[in-house]
Design an enzyme around this catalytic site. Structure first.
Site: not given
Ligand code: ITT
Length: 194
Positions: A9, A69, A178
């Site tokens: 999302n 995640d 990623r």
């Molecule tokens: P979905 O679960 O729907 O995929 P989410 O944002 O809730 O979306 P996560 O639970 O995996 O996803 O949380 C990942 C968090 O980590 C994200 O919201 C950011 O705060 C941080 N994060 C992950 N990848 C990042 C990136 O490439 N750049 C900056 N922050 C990142």
């Protein structure tokens, strides 16, 4: 071209993954598939939550699914915010999360951190696999740059003098956690099965 659902999302993740996988798969978002049910993330590890998200969507759509995640692991904070990255300061507010990290890091000289992503994949038959990608870097003392999302304005990847939020999307997508996790997944898909 193979159609795969990306169970997220997070619009920023979707944009990044679409750019990274461009031309290789037809990536369908939850929105494209009219999937509006909230996806639980009940676990205390990134690995388990990635798989849980993919399983939740696969069990309802019965089609190939990937889920990401991810999180920021900071050495002197014992790996925090880690699996709690999205809601670290209590809500999904990225600025509040950044402010909390900078406050907790205020007196620390060791700024080492890494982003980690786990891509969970479930194929059309229900076979499950997970792939990890990481990128090492340092937490800046102040916010720098306006691109990207989440903690990008305070994460400077090793070997760069710009934060993820100061890099172009193409530059970030070449070295990010990623990208590395997705690369491991694609490599596995392309390898002959034993
Ligand atoms: P979905 O679960 O729907 O995929 P989410 O944002 O809730 O979306 P996560 O639970 O995996 O996803 O949380 C990942 C968090 O980590 C994200 O919201 C950011 O705060 C941080 N994060 C992950 N990848 C990042 C990136 O490439 N750049 C900056 N922050 C990142």
């Amino acid at each position: 071209m193979k159609s795969i659902c990306f169970a997220t999302n997070n619009a920023h993740k979707l944009e990044e993954v679409r750019a990274i996988l461009a031309g290789r798969f037809e990536l369908l978002s939850l929105n494209d598939l009219n999937f509006t049910t909230e996806i639980p993330e009940p676990y205390e590890t990134i690995e388990e939550n990635a798989l849980a998200k993919a399983q939740f969507v696969f069990s309802r759509l019965q089609m190939p699914v990937i889920a990401d995640d991810s999180g920021l692991e900071i050495e002197v904070l014992d790996g925090k915010p880690g699996v709690h990255s999205a809601h670290y300061a209590g809500t999904r507010d990225a600025q509040a999360n950044i402010d909390l990290v900078l406050k907790q890091m205020k007196d620390h000289q060791n700024r080492q951190a890494r982003f980690k992503s786990v891509i969970a994949y479930i194929d059309g038959e229900g076979k499950q696999q997970s792939f990890e990608g990481t990128v090492e870097g340092n937490i800046t003392k102040v916010v720098r740059g306006a691109d990207g999302f989440g903690y990008d304005p305070i994460f400077m990847p090793k070997g760069y003098d710009r934060t993820f939020a100061e890099l172009s999307a193409t530059e970030k997508n070449t070295i990010s956690h990623r990208k590395r996790a997705l690369e491991n997944w694609v490599h596995c898909l392309n390898s002959p099965q034993v």
